[in-house]
Design a protein around this motif. Structure first.
Motif, PDB file in Angstrom:
ATOM      1  N   LEU A  91       0.825  -1.203   0.000  1.00  0.00           N
ATOM      2  CA  LEU A  91       0.000   0.000   0.000  1.00  0.00           C
ATOM      3  C   LEU A  91       0.866   1.263   0.000  1.00  0.00           C
ATOM      4  O   LEU A  91       0.485   2.285  -0.585  1.00  0.00           O
ATOM      5  CB  LEU A  91      -0.943  -0.008   1.202  1.00  0.00           C
ATOM      6  N   GLN A  92       2.041   1.193   0.629  1.00  0.00           N
ATOM      7  CA  GLN A  92       2.959   2.333   0.577  1.00  0.00           C
ATOM      8  C   GLN A  92       3.460   2.563  -0.853  1.00  0.00           C
ATOM      9  O   GLN A  92       3.551   3.712  -1.317  1.00  0.00           O
ATOM     10  CB  GLN A  92       4.135   2.098   1.534  1.00  0.00           C
ATOM     11  N   PHE A  93       3.776   1.487  -1.554  1.00  0.00           N
ATOM     12  CA  PHE A  93       4.171   1.602  -2.962  1.00  0.00           C
ATOM     13  C   PHE A  93       3.025   2.212  -3.777  1.00  0.00           C
ATOM     14  O   PHE A  93       3.237   3.130  -4.587  1.00  0.00           O
ATOM     15  CB  PHE A  93       4.516   0.226  -3.535  1.00  0.00           C
ATOM     16  N   ALA A  94       1.811   1.677  -3.570  1.00  0.00           N
ATOM     17  CA  ALA A  94       0.662   2.167  -4.331  1.00  0.00           C
ATOM     18  C   ALA A  94       0.396   3.638  -4.041  1.00  0.00           C
ATOM     19  O   ALA A  94       0.002   4.396  -4.933  1.00  0.00           O
ATOM     20  CB  ALA A  94      -0.569   1.320  -4.014  1.00  0.00           C
ATOM     21  N   SER A  95       0.622   4.050  -2.791  1.00  0.00           N
ATOM     22  CA  SER A  95       0.438   5.448  -2.430  1.00  0.00           C
ATOM     23  C   SER A  95       1.374   6.353  -3.231  1.00  0.00           C
ATOM     24  O   SER A  95       0.968   7.427  -3.715  1.00  0.00           O
ATOM     25  CB  SER A  95       0.683   5.643  -0.934  1.00  0.00           C
ATOM     26  N   ILE A  96       2.626   5.934  -3.393  1.00  0.00           N
ATOM     27  CA  ILE A  96       3.561   6.719  -4.195  1.00  0.00           C
ATOM     28  C   ILE A  96       3.072   6.812  -5.636  1.00  0.00           C
ATOM     29  O   ILE A  96       3.098   7.884  -6.261  1.00  0.00           O
ATOM     30  CB  ILE A  96       4.972   6.110  -4.131  1.00  0.00           C
ATOM     31  N   ALA A  97       2.581   5.689  -6.167  1.00  0.00           N
ATOM     32  CA  ALA A  97       2.076   5.687  -7.542  1.00  0.00           C
ATOM     33  C   ALA A  97       0.902   6.648  -7.701  1.00  0.00           C
ATOM     34  O   ALA A  97       0.807   7.380  -8.699  1.00  0.00           O
ATOM     35  CB  ALA A  97       1.664   4.272  -7.939  1.00  0.00           C
ATOM     36  N   VAL A  98      -0.009   6.655  -6.723  1.00  0.00           N
ATOM     37  CA  VAL A  98      -1.173   7.535  -6.783  1.00  0.00           C
ATOM     38  C   VAL A  98      -0.749   8.998  -6.666  1.00  0.00           C
ATOM     39  O   VAL A  98      -1.258   9.877  -7.378  1.00  0.00           O
ATOM     40  CB  VAL A  98      -2.182   7.144  -5.688  1.00  0.00           C
ATOM     41  N   ARG A  99       0.189   9.286  -5.758  1.00  0.00           N
ATOM     42  CA  ARG A  99       0.650  10.666  -5.606  1.00  0.00           C
ATOM     43  C   ARG A  99       1.338  11.171  -6.871  1.00  0.00           C
ATOM     44  O   ARG A  99       1.175  12.338  -7.266  1.00  0.00           O
ATOM     45  CB  ARG A  99       1.591  10.773  -4.411  1.00  0.00           C
ATOM     46  N   LEU A 100       2.081  10.300  -7.536  1.00  0.00           N
ATOM     47  CA  LEU A 100       2.698  10.686  -8.798  1.00  0.00           C
ATOM     48  C   LEU A 100       1.642  10.989  -9.847  1.00  0.00           C
ATOM     49  O   LEU A 100       1.776  11.940 -10.631  1.00  0.00           O
ATOM     50  CB  LEU A 100       3.631   9.572  -9.290  1.00  0.00           C
ATOM     51  N   ALA A 101       0.577  10.188  -9.867  1.00  0.00           N
ATOM     52  CA  ALA A 101      -0.507  10.439 -10.821  1.00  0.00           C
ATOM     53  C   ALA A 101      -1.198  11.766 -10.520  1.00  0.00           C
ATOM     54  O   ALA A 101      -1.493  12.554 -11.428  1.00  0.00           O
ATOM     55  CB  ALA A 101      -1.504   9.286 -10.796  1.00  0.00           C
ATOM     56  N   HIS A 102      -1.457  12.033  -9.244  1.00  0.00           N
ATOM     57  CA  HIS A 102      -2.119  13.280  -8.871  1.00  0.00           C
ATOM     58  C   HIS A 102      -1.259  14.498  -9.206  1.00  0.00           C
ATOM     59  O   HIS A 102      -1.788  15.581  -9.509  1.00  0.00           O
ATOM     60  CB  HIS A 102      -2.453  13.283  -7.381  1.00  0.00           C
ATOM     61  N   SER A 103       0.061  14.335  -9.159  1.00  0.00           N
ATOM     62  CA  SER A 103       0.973  15.438  -9.447  1.00  0.00           C
ATOM     63  C   SER A 103       1.120  15.697 -10.938  1.00  0.00           C
ATOM     64  O   SER A 103       1.669  16.733 -11.338  1.00  0.00           O
ATOM     65  CB  SER A 103       2.358  15.146  -8.863  1.00  0.00           C
ATOM     66  N   GLY A 104       0.677  14.747 -11.766  1.00  0.00           N
ATOM     67  CA  GLY A 104       0.903  14.842 -13.199  1.00  0.00           C
ATOM     68  C   GLY A 104       2.236  14.285 -13.638  1.00  0.00           C
ATOM     69  O   GLY A 104       2.586  14.351 -14.816  1.00  0.00           O
ATOM     70  N   GLY A 105       3.005  13.707 -12.694  1.00  0.00           N
ATOM     71  CA  GLY A 105       4.304  13.138 -13.037  1.00  0.00           C
ATOM     72  C   GLY A 105       4.198  11.935 -13.938  1.00  0.00           C
ATOM     73  O   GLY A 105       5.093  11.681 -14.763  1.00  0.00           O
ATOM     74  N   TRP A 106       3.147  11.171 -13.780  1.00  0.00           N
ATOM     75  CA  TRP A 106       2.834  10.081 -14.701  1.00  0.00           C
ATOM     76  C   TRP A 106       1.337   9.849 -14.687  1.00  0.00           C
ATOM     77  O   TRP A 106       0.614  10.479 -13.915  1.00  0.00           O
ATOM     78  CB  TRP A 106       3.631   8.826 -14.414  1.00  0.00           C
ATOM     79  N   ARG A 107       0.868   8.961 -15.546  1.00  0.00           N
ATOM     80  CA  ARG A 107      -0.541   8.629 -15.609  1.00  0.00           C
ATOM     81  C   ARG A 107      -0.712   7.148 -15.318  1.00  0.00           C
ATOM     82  O   ARG A 107      -0.076   6.310 -15.964  1.00  0.00           O
ATOM     83  CB  ARG A 107      -1.105   8.965 -16.993  1.00  0.00           C
ATOM     84  N   LEU A 108      -1.523   6.807 -14.317  1.00  0.00           N
ATOM     85  CA  LEU A 108      -1.820   5.404 -14.031  1.00  0.00           C
ATOM     86  C   LEU A 108      -2.818   4.897 -15.059  1.00  0.00           C
ATOM     87  O   LEU A 108      -3.903   5.466 -15.220  1.00  0.00           O
ATOM     88  CB  LEU A 108      -2.383   5.251 -12.619  1.00  0.00           C
ATOM     89  N   CYS A 109      -2.466   3.827 -15.750  1.00  0.00           N
ATOM     90  CA  CYS A 109      -3.263   3.314 -16.866  1.00  0.00           C
ATOM     91  C   CYS A 109      -3.850   1.956 -16.527  1.00  0.00           C
ATOM     92  O   CYS A 109      -3.175   1.093 -15.948  1.00  0.00           O
ATOM     93  CB  CYS A 109      -2.403   3.212 -18.119  1.00  0.00           C
TER      94      CYS A 109
END
Length: 350
Positions: A91-109
């Motif tokens: 869940l900590q890993f997933a949280s980083i992925a979600v925060r990156l998506a919210h920042s616009g750093g990447w898009r979760l597909c």
């Protein structure tokens, strides 16, 4: 510049470790970092347009064996992990992925259409992958929740055993036939993945586990970051018989950049010429056909050839493939097209 979709990387592991050291993982990825292999500036420089980003639970007791005088080594499998702390880390890993998506750093597909849209928009297309299913309970309730959160690919095991099956050790020279295959829980897991539309990744599973999955799934067989055992006889590579089964299923194998899986001597030495990487691609194309070969770098999870260095060095591999005669549609397939075909099938998009 040729765009590459990478079938396996551990950038979330690197960012998770950086966060444990007190750094902001979003800024680390977006602004760039002197550490590891992947961040946004280096991805853009190398044409890395996206990939399967692994959630991986580290093993604190993994002690790599040094090669003996004859070059042989055989590292014992790490002990199995407990589920609850594994789920916490996932869940900590997933949280980083979600925060990156919210920042616009990447898009979760979650679909190939979303991957293609992100590529058109020049945004890194990230797909969540689980490397080793220690966070998942035997009743698979966590699988449903992770799927709803965006998980679209998983490997039942890493190089250790869990309730779903058994992994291969870091060993040279060694066959991948190193132990038992799937458990009954593992069989249920594969069936559930087929039902949900989650890709089942065969990298690092024992040969018996490979054949167990092949006997259950109706999806193409996929190894997201594996190389030919015929060229480098480490336990983590695939035999020609396995490659032939993958071809028969219309599946895919993606080249792993880990030097221990590229070097004929199996050593962790970054002095690996690009020609050796092309030689592995040639062997895979010979067994699988051009539609069955792709890239699965293992960036941020392994020592990679010094000539590649990091994600920015992908352009050097692409150039080496072009010099070897892989051009036009064939090169497009290796770099991204074959992954999109496989994901479209695994995710039941028609």
């Amino acid at each position: 510049m040729q765009r590459v979709f990478d079938g396996h990387n551990d950038v979330l592991l690197r960012l998770w470790r950086r966060e444990k050291e007190g750094f902001d993982p979003v800024r680390d990825f977006v602004d760039g970092s002197p550490f590891g292999h992947i961040d946004l500036p280096r991805a853009q420089a190398g044409g890395l347009a996206g990939g399967l980003c692994a959630i991986y639970i580290p093993s604190d007791d993994l002690q790599m064996k040094a090669p003996g005088p004859d070059g042989r080594y055989d590292t014992p499998l790490p002990r199995p992990l407990e589920r609850a702390p594994s789920l916490d880390i996932a869940l900590q890993f997933a949280s980083i992925a979600v925060r990156l998506a919210h920042s616009g750093g990447w898009r979760l597909c979650r679909s190939t259409a979303e991957i293609e849209a992100a590529m058109r928009d020049g945004i890194f297309a990230a797909v969540l992958h689980l490397e080793g299913c220690e966070p998942i309970d035997p009743d698979l309730a966590a699988l449903d929740v992770l799927h709803a959160a965006g998980l679209r690919s998983l490997g039942p095991v890493w190089s250790r055993s869990n309730i779903f099956g058994h992994g291969v050790p870091f060993a040279y020279p060694r066959s991948p036939d190193t132990g038992p295959g799937l458990t009954e829980a593992g069989r249920r897991l594969v069936r559930a993945c087929d039902r949900l539309g989650i890709l089942v990744d065969l990298s690092h599973i024992t040969e018996k586990g490979f054949w167990d999955v092949a006997g259950i799934t109706d999806r193409p067989l996929v190894a997201s970051h594996s190389n030919p055992h015929a060229l480098v006889p480490v336990a983590r590579n695939l035999t020609d018989r396995q490659l032939d089964a993958i071809r028969a299923s219309n599946g895919l194998v993606a080249l792993n950049f880990a030097v221990t899986m590229l070097r004929p001597d199996g050593r962790e030495d970054a002095a690996v010429p690009l020609d050796d990487m092309v030689r592995h691609i040639d062997h895979l194309v010979g067994r699988l056909g051009i539609d069955g070969v792709a890239i699965g770098s293992d960036f941020d999870g392994a020592t990679v050839p010094a000539e590649i260095g990091d994600a920015a060095g992908l352009r050097k591999l692409v150039a080496a493939l072009e010099r070897a005669g892989y051009t036009g549609t064939d090169l497009d397939k290796i770099c991204r097209g074959n992954w999109l075909r496989i994901l479209r099938s695994a995710w039941r998009e028609g």
